[in-house]
Enzyme design. Structure first.
Site, mmCIF file in Angstrom:
data_model
loop_
_atom_site.group_PDB
_atom_site.id
_atom_site.type_symbol
_atom_site.label_atom_id
_atom_site.label_comp_id
_atom_site.label_asym_id
_atom_site.label_seq_id
_atom_site.Cartn_x
_atom_site.Cartn_y
_atom_site.Cartn_z
ATOM 1 N N PHE A 140 -9.120 -4.074 -7.321
ATOM 2 C CA PHE A 140 -10.530 -3.667 -7.301
ATOM 3 C C PHE A 140 -11.153 -4.013 -5.949
ATOM 4 O O PHE A 140 -12.279 -4.458 -5.855
ATOM 5 C CB PHE A 140 -11.288 -4.321 -8.464
ATOM 6 C CG PHE A 140 -12.447 -3.503 -8.970
ATOM 7 C CD1 PHE A 140 -12.287 -2.164 -9.300
ATOM 8 C CD2 PHE A 140 -13.704 -4.068 -9.124
ATOM 9 C CE1 PHE A 140 -13.346 -1.398 -9.770
ATOM 10 C CE2 PHE A 140 -14.782 -3.323 -9.597
ATOM 11 C CZ PHE A 140 -14.598 -1.987 -9.917
ATOM 12 N N VAL A 164 -10.340 0.359 -2.215
ATOM 13 C CA VAL A 164 -9.787 1.586 -2.812
ATOM 14 C C VAL A 164 -10.078 1.639 -4.311
ATOM 15 O O VAL A 164 -10.512 2.661 -4.841
ATOM 16 C CB VAL A 164 -8.266 1.711 -2.538
ATOM 17 C CG1 VAL A 164 -7.672 2.898 -3.295
ATOM 18 C CG2 VAL A 164 -8.003 1.869 -1.044
ATOM 19 N N THR A 169 -2.985 -1.931 -5.625
ATOM 20 C CA THR A 169 -2.856 -3.230 -4.964
ATOM 21 C C THR A 169 -1.954 -3.073 -3.739
ATOM 22 O O THR A 169 -1.413 -2.003 -3.472
ATOM 23 C CB THR A 169 -2.212 -4.270 -5.915
ATOM 24 O OG1 THR A 169 -0.827 -3.909 -6.120
ATOM 25 C CG2 THR A 169 -2.926 -4.326 -7.249
ATOM 26 N N VAL A 183 1.461 8.302 0.899
ATOM 27 C CA VAL A 183 1.705 8.923 2.210
ATOM 28 C C VAL A 183 0.576 9.925 2.500
ATOM 29 O O VAL A 183 0.311 10.800 1.690
ATOM 30 C CB VAL A 183 3.065 9.666 2.243
ATOM 31 C CG1 VAL A 183 3.349 10.203 3.651
ATOM 32 C CG2 VAL A 183 4.205 8.757 1.790
ATOM 33 N N ALA A 189 -2.625 9.535 2.428
ATOM 34 C CA ALA A 189 -3.804 9.379 1.556
ATOM 35 C C ALA A 189 -3.902 10.539 0.579
ATOM 36 O O ALA A 189 -3.024 10.735 -0.247
ATOM 37 C CB ALA A 189 -5.074 9.196 2.388
ATOM 38 N N THR A 219 -4.064 13.829 1.448
ATOM 39 C CA THR A 219 -3.452 15.069 1.952
ATOM 40 C C THR A 219 -2.120 15.259 1.222
ATOM 41 O O THR A 219 -1.250 14.398 1.308
ATOM 42 C CB THR A 219 -3.253 14.992 3.483
ATOM 43 O OG1 THR A 219 -4.535 14.756 4.091
ATOM 44 C CG2 THR A 219 -2.668 16.276 4.035
ATOM 45 N N GLU A 278 -6.245 -3.860 10.309
ATOM 46 C CA GLU A 278 -6.386 -5.041 9.444
ATOM 47 C C GLU A 278 -6.510 -6.295 10.309
ATOM 48 O O GLU A 278 -6.176 -6.289 11.496
ATOM 49 C CB GLU A 278 -5.141 -5.189 8.549
ATOM 50 C CG GLU A 278 -4.838 -3.988 7.684
ATOM 51 C CD GLU A 278 -5.726 -3.888 6.470
ATOM 52 O OE1 GLU A 278 -6.340 -4.912 6.098
ATOM 53 O OE2 GLU A 278 -5.814 -2.783 5.909
ATOM 54 N N ASP A 333 4.497 0.022 8.246
ATOM 55 C CA ASP A 333 3.738 0.927 7.393
ATOM 56 C C ASP A 333 4.313 2.345 7.455
ATOM 57 O O ASP A 333 4.531 2.992 6.426
ATOM 58 C CB ASP A 333 2.265 0.928 7.832
ATOM 59 C CG ASP A 333 1.425 1.961 7.096
ATOM 60 O OD1 ASP A 333 1.170 1.761 5.890
ATOM 61 O OD2 ASP A 333 1.051 2.972 7.704
ATOM 62 N N LYS A 380 6.369 4.734 4.578
ATOM 63 C CA LYS A 380 5.984 6.124 4.269
ATOM 64 C C LYS A 380 7.141 7.084 4.532
ATOM 65 O O LYS A 380 7.386 8.009 3.743
ATOM 66 C CB LYS A 380 4.759 6.510 5.104
ATOM 67 C CG LYS A 380 3.495 5.766 4.693
ATOM 68 C CD LYS A 380 2.373 5.974 5.703
ATOM 69 C CE LYS A 380 1.112 5.222 5.303
ATOM 70 N NZ LYS A 380 0.070 5.285 6.339
#
Length: 334
Positions: A10, A13, A99, A150, A152, A154, A207, A218, A222
């Site tokens: 929570f 996102v 998460t 991957v 978001a 799209t 970040e 990252d 993906k």
């Protein structure tokens, strides 16, 4: 049809998803005949569970004013459940994992074994345990959907899984990380790497710990997921990954003089995943700016397909997750 959701995560996102579920409630009922009831919400402080359904407006208010769900004592009981216990104890149709828990594959698996569908934006479970998770979902005839892992919202996963069924994918090249694109773009105008990174952190693009982005991890996750979908199961350990930490301002500017730009590019072919900084022509679909991602997919029948769109952002990620929640609900209905 009423669909019960358990929401794990929570943060930004998770709250963006809650807002979409609230704002588009009437639309989802009218368009799909679906009524979503969130029966549990979990953050790191605890699990709020109410079988009759949680008031999402109140949940958002508590989280945004008090910072944690465990502060919510009025009318609600907060349970100290592990995620694994939560998926077993709580009666829900879909477990939604937004998460960053690298061990979430264990409780995603527990959810599937318990007959629940799973929707997730969490990359490591798929990058390391794709085969195990998808086989369990297949065995139980339960949806396991992960569009938002991957690009978001799209829909590259949807295109690879559902739209190119007669095609053989030959190769994918993609730029899949907004942080590295921002840093490299700043370096093109003479900003040093460290300064560009600090700017990205100040703007909330990077970040506090940017290592996953700048070291290429990252993108490696993906790219591994894209390989699993397009060519078959592998794990992240099989990917060759080099990030942008060693790219110099001189290299970036030399590329510009040649009419090119440096981007962190993932190349995915059968049995081979490479992530590395590459020079790409300025007119290439991969010469993206800002938070855009792009992928070029080559197939035997279609030839070259360019998929380009937002690869980050809260609404954009919520788009992918909510779309999967609707898709999973309709599959359960069938």
């Amino acid at each position: 049809m009423e669909v019960k959701l358990s929401l794990f995560g929570f943060g930004n996102v998770g709250r963006a998803i809650a807002r979409v579920l609230l704002e588009k409630k009437a639309l989802f009922r009218e368009r799909y005949g679906l009524e979503f009831k969130v029966v549990s919400v979990a953050d790191r402080s605890g699990v709020v569970w109410l079988p009759e359904g949680i008031d999402l407006r109140e949940a958002l208010l508590i989280k945004e004013t008090l910072g944690k769900l465990s502060s919510w004592t009025n009318d609600y009981e907060v349970y100290d459940f592990t995620p694994e216990k939560a998926v077993r104890e709580i009666e829900a149709d879909i477990a939604v994992d937004v998460t960053n828990d690298k061990e979430a594959w264990k409780w995603q698996l527990a959810a599937l074994k318990d007959g629940k569908a799973v929707v997730t934006s969490n990359k490591p479970p798929l990058a390391f345990h794709y085969s195990e998770l998808t086989k369990e979902a297949e065995k139980r005839s339960r949806p396991y959907l992960f569009e938002a892992t991957v690009m978001a919202g799209t829909p590259i996963i949807g295109i690879l899984r559902e739209s190119l069924l007669g095609d053989t994918v030959q190769r994918i090249e993609a730029v899949l990380n907004a942080t590295t694109t921002f840093i490299l773009s700043r370096m093109e105008v003479g900003v040093e790497f460290e300064d560009a990174l600090r700017q990205a952190q100040r703007l909330g693009i990077a970040e506090r710990d940017p290592s996953g982005d700048v070291l290429g991890t990252d993108v490696g996750y993906k790219a591994t997921i894209l390989h699993c979908v397009a060519f078959g199961p592998v794990t992240f350990n099989e990917a060759k990954v080099r990030g942008i930490a060693e790219v110099t301002a001189g290299e970036v500017q030399r590329a510009r003089k040649k009419g090119k730009t440096i981007r962190l590019v993932a190349t995915v072919e059968r049995g081979k995943i490479t992530v590395e900084p590459k020079e790409v022509p300025l007119d290439s679909p991969l010469a993206v700016e800002s938070h855009e991602n792009a992928a070029v997919v080559w197939t035997d029948l279609l030839g070259e397909l360019v998929i380009r769109g937002a690869g980050a952002g809260l609404k954009e990620t919520a788009s992918g997750v909510v779309s999967d929640i609707i898709k999973a609900s309709m599959m359960l209905e069938d």
